[in-house]
Design a protein around this motif. Structure first.
Motif, PDB file in Angstrom:
ATOM      1  N   GLN A 324       0.844  -1.198   0.000  1.00  9.49           N
ATOM      2  CA  GLN A 324       0.000   0.000   0.000  1.00  9.49           C
ATOM      3  C   GLN A 324       0.881   1.251   0.000  1.00  9.49           C
ATOM      4  N   ASP A 357     -12.463  10.291  -0.014  1.00  4.24           N
ATOM      5  CA  ASP A 357     -12.785   8.874  -0.161  1.00  4.24           C
ATOM      6  C   ASP A 357     -14.294   8.671  -0.090  1.00  4.24           C
ATOM      7  N   PHE A 412      -4.217  17.201  14.804  1.00  4.66           N
ATOM      8  CA  PHE A 412      -4.624  15.817  14.540  1.00  4.66           C
ATOM      9  C   PHE A 412      -3.502  15.028  13.864  1.00  4.66           C
ATOM     10  N   THR A 423     -11.235  11.439   9.189  1.00  7.69           N
ATOM     11  CA  THR A 423     -12.685  11.570   9.063  1.00  7.69           C
ATOM     12  C   THR A 423     -13.080  12.854   9.782  1.00  7.69           C
TER      13      THR A 423
ATOM     14  N   GLN B  17     -13.937  16.596  16.197  1.00  3.78           N
ATOM     15  CA  GLN B  17     -14.624  15.776  15.216  1.00  3.78           C
ATOM     16  C   GLN B  17     -13.714  15.316  14.087  1.00  3.78           C
ATOM     17  N   ILE B  18     -12.445  15.553  14.241  1.00  7.96           N
ATOM     18  CA  ILE B  18     -11.506  14.956  13.294  1.00  7.96           C
ATOM     19  C   ILE B  18     -10.953  13.698  13.940  1.00  7.96           C
ATOM     20  N   ASP B  19     -11.027  12.626  13.241  1.00  6.73           N
ATOM     21  CA  ASP B  19     -10.587  11.357  13.813  1.00  6.73           C
ATOM     22  C   ASP B  19      -9.979  10.498  12.710  1.00  6.73           C
ATOM     23  N   ALA B  20      -9.331   9.447  13.150  1.00  7.13           N
ATOM     24  CA  ALA B  20      -8.834   8.473  12.167  1.00  7.13           C
ATOM     25  C   ALA B  20     -10.030   7.710  11.609  1.00  7.13           C
ATOM     26  N   PRO B  21     -10.083   7.519  10.314  1.00  9.53           N
ATOM     27  CA  PRO B  21     -11.265   6.876   9.742  1.00  9.53           C
ATOM     28  C   PRO B  21     -11.365   5.404  10.114  1.00  9.53           C
ATOM     29  N   GLY B  38      -8.737   3.338   8.102  1.00  3.47           N
ATOM     30  CA  GLY B  38      -8.104   3.873   6.904  1.00  3.47           C
ATOM     31  C   GLY B  38      -9.119   4.263   5.847  1.00  3.47           C
ATOM     32  N   VAL B  39      -8.599   4.347   4.640  1.00  2.00           N
ATOM     33  CA  VAL B  39      -9.435   4.661   3.480  1.00  2.00           C
ATOM     34  C   VAL B  39      -9.176   3.591   2.428  1.00  2.00           C
ATOM     35  N   PHE B  43      -5.334   0.616   4.129  1.00  2.73           N
ATOM     36  CA  PHE B  43      -5.973   0.051   5.308  1.00  2.73           C
ATOM     37  C   PHE B  43      -4.939  -0.230   6.394  1.00  2.73           C
ATOM     38  N   THR B  44      -5.405  -0.154   7.617  1.00  6.91           N
ATOM     39  CA  THR B  44      -4.615  -0.656   8.740  1.00  6.91           C
ATOM     40  C   THR B  44      -5.531  -1.524   9.595  1.00  6.91           C
TER      41      THR B  44
END
Lengths: 459, 182
Positions: A324, A357, A412, A423, B17-21, B38-39, B43-44
């Motif tokens: 990736q 995305d 962040f 997100t 409200q910003i976070d890891a997806p 991830g997106v 991915f993780t």
């Protein structure tokens, strides 16, 4: 002080199996002894039988001179006369021997032909007649060197899968016809190219050549043996691994941007003859200074490094390993290491505007929720704009709602292991009817440019 | 004239409200339940959050986890028949039905509890696996190895467990998922 030579009778050692009388030699207080084993000695009679061996063989016999007197003894004469006998290990003359001390030397009996042999060994005035005999036999030699049984013949070094050959000569050096009854080759990696025609008759002064091949199928040091009529010769050979072909790295990444899955292969230019293992590593060098590592930059199966096995005949030890590109701009460096070779290949992931995305917009009773999932591979998102639209496609007043998210995104990204992925959930309390609001569009600005999501229908 | 007024509060809430997806959950080869973040294409896989998991499905709102004789719906535990499950969610991500293929029992979620009946409704899954090949909404999904099973990975995502890998599927695109065990 005058010295006198005398011979006396002693009983031989019991381990000979018989008790007999023989004369032991001494000259004055000088004794001549036979060292028949380490730590063991016995007197030597005036005539000593060395034994019988085949032509081409040899017998080494260790003798000892002892000064049994209370005064020093000077050895002034030291001779060995007789065909087939040689001597080594003796001191240069004159040699002073202190009281009670010994002096060892070796007599070698190596007859060149069959028959009976004798030699006279003299130390000062003390003489011993050495006798030996030899039976006619074929002599083995290699590289022009005669071999005696027990010696090791090195066939050399070969790469596994190849072979080295040494030619041996079986020769009748006598004037009489000799017969070879048996010849046996032992050892996993040793073989002959042709079998000797046994029993073999060798005429006087004739010979036959034959090859022994060392063909190792594994690497290491190996031993074998060749036994001819009971005389055994050790064979040795060493095998090393063939070199690995030079590896190359092939990266299949049609779109060298973030958020991609590509394939990487390690190839040899030819089928490998070597057997072993190698390693393929992935290193990520983010373009963003001081950025935390992007955990999504990895091999699918093995994170940042994978080992691979190389078997004989393999030309592609790593085929299409998925990796990736993550969500951070930078350089991905692949390094393959195998058999002393190192190959590298790198892929540059260029900075790009924010990638969306997934954008989801939902109307609730009194608010609008917009959830944006995407990545900013520069980790520099700054200006955000949200525009809502009516069903007719007209912007809802006051038009684009602009927000400076620089600090929030910086905080962040400083702590996120997810690279540039994020997100963002934005909630807009609304005063008034929501029914006419049907779509939204989001745009982000980062150091690489501006990007809009396009209109997203409200759910 | 549009009279709708928007009072924007994003400025004071954006940071929170910003976070890891977060995408969803998979069951790894050692039956651990692991979160997927991830997106698409990046991915993780996170650390295990449950062990001895037989099946799992996540709608984005509802996480259903099946262990040996235990069913967890958003961490609420129920006794359940042995074996794997197939899960059907409502359009908004709420749980609708759970089917136990080993016993042909169908559990329908109503008013906070399950009602049991027998037999799976026909064509209720968004995918079909036959002879190692999987199709989603009628379209074949190309995989390098035989598909074994599939379930909802997260909102809009499917996870396909195949003989030689685990795959995420969305909008006609297939992505290989990292191994959880390293």
């Amino acid at each position: 002080m005058a010295k006198s030579m005398s011979c006396r009778t002693v009983k031989n050692e019991a381990h000979f199996g018989v008790f007999s009388l023989a004369s032991a030699c001494a000259f004055g207080q000088m004794q001549l002894l036979l060292v028949d084993a380490p730590g063991s000695e016995k007197p030597v009679s005036a005539m000593h039988s060395i034994g019988s061996i085949a032509v081409g063989e040899r017998i080494d016999t260790v003798f000892r001179v002892r000064n049994a007197s209370q005064t020093s003894l000077t050895v002034r004469t030291f001779t060995l006369g007789g065909t087939g006998f040689t001597m080594f290990g003796q001191p240069s003359l004159p040699h002073m021997l202190a009281p009670g001390l010994n002096m060892d030397f070796t007599v070698r009996f190596a007859p060149g032909d069959y028959g009976s042999y004798s030699a006279n060994l003299t130390v000062n005035g003390l003489s011993v007649l050495l006798i030996g005999s030899s039976k006619a036999a074929a002599v083995l030699s290699a590289d022009g060197v005669r071999l005696t049984s027990g010696v090791a013949v090195d066939l050399g070094l070969a790469e596994r899968g190849t072979s080295v050959t040494k030619t041996f000569r079986l020769e009748n050096t006598t004037t009489e016809r000799v017969s070879v009854q048996s010849a046996t080759l032992a050892g996993t990696h040793f073989q002959t190219t042709q079998n000797l025609p046994l029993p073999l008759e060798l005429a006087a002064r004739s010979f036959i050549d034959f090859d022994i091949v060392f063909a190792p199928k594994a690497s290491g040091v190996f031993q074998g043996s060749l036994t001819i009529d009971g005389r055994t010769y050790r064979l040795t050979g060493a095998a090393n691994e063939p070199p690995f072909p030079k590896p190359t790295i092939l990266v299949d990444l049609p779109n060298a941007t973030s958020g991609q899955q590509g394939r990487v292969s390690v190839q040899f230019g030819q089928a490998s003859r070597a057997i072993g293992s190698g390693k393929l590593r992935l290193e990520f060098r983010p373009a963003v200074a001081m950025a935390p590592d992007d955990e999504a930059v990895r091999f699918i199966k093995t994170n940042r490094a994978t080992t691979f096995e190389v078997t004989e005949g393999v030309s592609i030890p790593v085929q299409d390993a998925t990796f990736q590109t993550g969500t951070t701009a930078g350089t991905i460096v692949f390094t393959a290491e195998v058999g002393g070779w190192t190959a590298t290949s790198s892929v540059d992931i260029a900075p790009q505007p924010v990638h969306f995305d997934r954008v989801k917009a939902v109307k609730n009773a009194s608010m609008l929720e917009v959830e944006i999932t995407g990545y900013d591979n520069t980790r520099s998102a700054s200006q955000l704009a949200f525009t809502f639209y009516t069903a007719k496609g007209e912007p809802v007043q006051p038009g684009a709602i602009r927000v400076d998210g620089t600090n929030d995104f910086r905080r962040f990204f400083e702590n996120s292991p997810a690279g540039g992925a994020f997100t963002l959930k934005a909630i807009f309390p609304v005063a008034g009817p929501l029914g006419d609001i049907s779509a939204t569009e989001v745009s982000f600005v980062n150091s690489a440019g501006s990007k809009a999501s396009g209109k997203i229908q409200m759910q | 004239m549009i009279r709708t007024l928007l009072f924007f509060v994003f400025l004071i809430t954006a940071a929170a409200q910003i976070d890891a997806p977060r995408i969803g959950f998979i069951v790894d080869s050692k039956n651990f339940l692991r979160p997927v973040s991830g997106v698409a294409g990046a991915f993780t896989i996170g650390p295990a959050v449950e062990e001895n998991v037989v099946s799992a499905a996540f709608s984005g709102k509802t996480l259903v986890v099946k262990k040996d004789v235990e069913l967890l719906v958003n961490e609420e535990r129920f006794e359940a028949p042995q074996g794997p499950i197939e899960v059907r969610f409502e359009a908004k991500g709420l749980l609708r039905e759970i089917f136990f293929p080993d016993s042909s029992k169908l559990w329908t979620w109503k008013n906070g509890k399950f009602e049991e009946s027998f037999g799976a409704p026909a064509g209720w899954k968004p995918f079909e696996i036959y002879d190692g090949r999987i199709s989603v909404a009628g379209a074949a999904v190309p995989l390098p190895s035989r598909a074994l099973k599939a379930s909802e990975l997260g909102e809009d995502w499917l996870v396909i467990y195949a003989e030689r890998g685990t795959y995420a599927f969305r909008d006609g695109q297939v992505y290989e998922l990292p191994d959880g065990e390293e």
